[in-house]
Design an enzyme around this catalytic site. Structure first.
Site, PDB file in Angstrom:
ATOM      1  N   CYS A 139      46.292  41.335  52.107  1.00  0.00           N
ATOM      2  CA  CYS A 139      45.042  41.642  52.802  1.00  0.00           C
ATOM      3  C   CYS A 139      45.330  41.969  54.265  1.00  0.00           C
ATOM      4  O   CYS A 139      46.407  41.689  54.788  1.00  0.00           O
ATOM      5  CB  CYS A 139      44.113  40.428  52.692  1.00  0.00           C
ATOM      6  SG  CYS A 139      42.528  40.589  53.548  1.00  0.00           S
ATOM      7  N   HIS A 154      34.317  39.990  32.792  1.00  0.00           N
ATOM      8  CA  HIS A 154      35.679  39.577  33.120  1.00  0.00           C
ATOM      9  C   HIS A 154      36.237  40.294  34.337  1.00  0.00           C
ATOM     10  O   HIS A 154      37.449  40.253  34.583  1.00  0.00           O
ATOM     11  CB  HIS A 154      36.597  39.778  31.910  1.00  0.00           C
ATOM     12  CG  HIS A 154      36.249  38.879  30.763  1.00  0.00           C
ATOM     13  ND1 HIS A 154      36.740  39.055  29.487  1.00  0.00           N
ATOM     14  CD2 HIS A 154      35.446  37.778  30.698  1.00  0.00           C
ATOM     15  CE1 HIS A 154      36.257  38.112  28.694  1.00  0.00           C
ATOM     16  NE2 HIS A 154      35.469  37.343  29.402  1.00  0.00           N
ATOM     17  N   VAL A 181      38.023  45.216  31.499  1.00  0.00           N
ATOM     18  CA  VAL A 181      38.170  45.322  32.952  1.00  0.00           C
ATOM     19  C   VAL A 181      38.608  46.716  33.387  1.00  0.00           C
ATOM     20  O   VAL A 181      38.916  46.937  34.549  1.00  0.00           O
ATOM     21  CB  VAL A 181      39.180  44.268  33.475  1.00  0.00           C
ATOM     22  CG1 VAL A 181      38.715  42.873  33.132  1.00  0.00           C
ATOM     23  CG2 VAL A 181      40.592  44.513  32.933  1.00  0.00           C
ATOM     24  N   THR A 189      34.846  43.948  19.133  1.00  0.00           N
ATOM     25  CA  THR A 189      35.305  42.628  19.551  1.00  0.00           C
ATOM     26  C   THR A 189      35.374  41.716  18.343  1.00  0.00           C
ATOM     27  O   THR A 189      34.508  41.770  17.458  1.00  0.00           O
ATOM     28  CB  THR A 189      34.392  42.011  20.630  1.00  0.00           C
ATOM     29  OG1 THR A 189      34.802  40.667  20.885  1.00  0.00           O
ATOM     30  CG2 THR A 189      32.929  42.019  20.209  1.00  0.00           C
ATOM     31  N   CYS A 200      40.983  39.030  48.409  1.00  0.00           N
ATOM     32  CA  CYS A 200      41.862  38.193  49.211  1.00  0.00           C
ATOM     33  C   CYS A 200      41.754  36.744  48.756  1.00  0.00           C
ATOM     34  O   CYS A 200      40.653  36.230  48.506  1.00  0.00           O
ATOM     35  CB  CYS A 200      41.497  38.304  50.689  1.00  0.00           C
ATOM     36  SG  CYS A 200      42.569  37.307  51.767  1.00  0.00           S
TER      37      CYS A 200
END
Length: 246
Positions: A155, A126, A110, A195, A134
């Site tokens: 938000c 991911h 990410v 991985t 939000c």
């Protein structure tokens, strides 16, 4: 400069001639840039494991605590730089484009280091830690402020924002997953990089590619459950192995 080992030389030749390539990357390639993995050393924060914090339940219970953890992670990622493995994948994509081939990079990470390295066709299974969404109106935006400031962030509508990542117990983003499956089915070569191949459904993409007739190469320091079905197994880190494939 000496000759490349036979396995690397053969895989390099396939990479240079294959018209459809897919790559799946995991936490190992980011660990080389100093980003702690969930499961390895340094994966704990204030004695909390990721499984204690990266869940909808944890966020509902204590959104400030969860955001403090993500603020800490964002700070580490902000300081990190793409390593030779990231840069090599970006270069391989450019090579594929030069011969009008397809190259799809599918990542479980990410941190956006692939983007910063120059990769363009990136599917983020991911999510992206630099996106916030939000919890009420669903509005999403990119936020790269480090540190975030007031926590938890809110938000414009006043509701809580959450990180734009996939938490434990949540489904993968449908569009990204469908595109990843399509790229795996279309691939003539799939590389699985950095991985342990234990997180599903992402780890199942290599099986999808294999069933569709693709060759599979594993690049990882340790053994993985996919090794028995691989055509190449190159033991080492992405930063050690991938530059040799250029």
């Amino acid at each position: 400069m000496g000759q490349a080992p036979p396995d690397i030389a053969r895989l390099r030749q396939v990479l240079q001639t294959t018209d459809a390539i897919a790559v799946l990357t995991g936490a190992g390639i980011s660990a080389e840039s100093g980003i702690p993995t969930f499961r390895g050393a340094g994966g704990l924060w204030r004695n909390y494991a990721a499984e204690d914090l990266a869940t909808p339940e944890a966020f509902a219970r204590d959104p400030r605590l969860v955001w403090e953890w993500y603020d800490w992670r964002r700070g580490i990622i902000h300081k990190a730089q793409p390593n030779p493995g990231h840069l090599a994948l970006a270069a391989l994509e450019q090579q594929a484009a030069g011969r009008r081939g397809s190259f799809t990079l599918i990542t479980q990470n990410v941190d956006s280091l692939h983007d910063r390295a120059g990769s363009r066709n990136v599917l983020k299974l991911h999510g992206d830690i630099w996106l916030v969404r939000c919890t009420v109106c669903g509005a999403a935006e990119r936020n790269e402020k480090v540190p975030l400031g007031d926590l938890p962030p809110r938000c414009r509508c006043g509701a809580l924002l959450r990180p734009g990542v996939v938490w434990f117990g949540e489904s993968l983003p449908r569009e990204e997953w469908e595109r990843a499956c399509e790229a795996s089915c279309r691939a003539r070569l799939m590389l699985v990089v950095g991985t342990a191949a234990v997180v599903y459904p992402a780890a199942g993409l290599a099986g999808i590619a294999r069933a569709a007739g693709a060759k599979v190469g594993i690049i990882n320091p340790g053994e993985t459950p996919l090794d028995s079905a691989a055509d190449w197994i190159l033991r080492g880190t992405a930063g050690e192995i991938l530059p040799g494939l250029l």
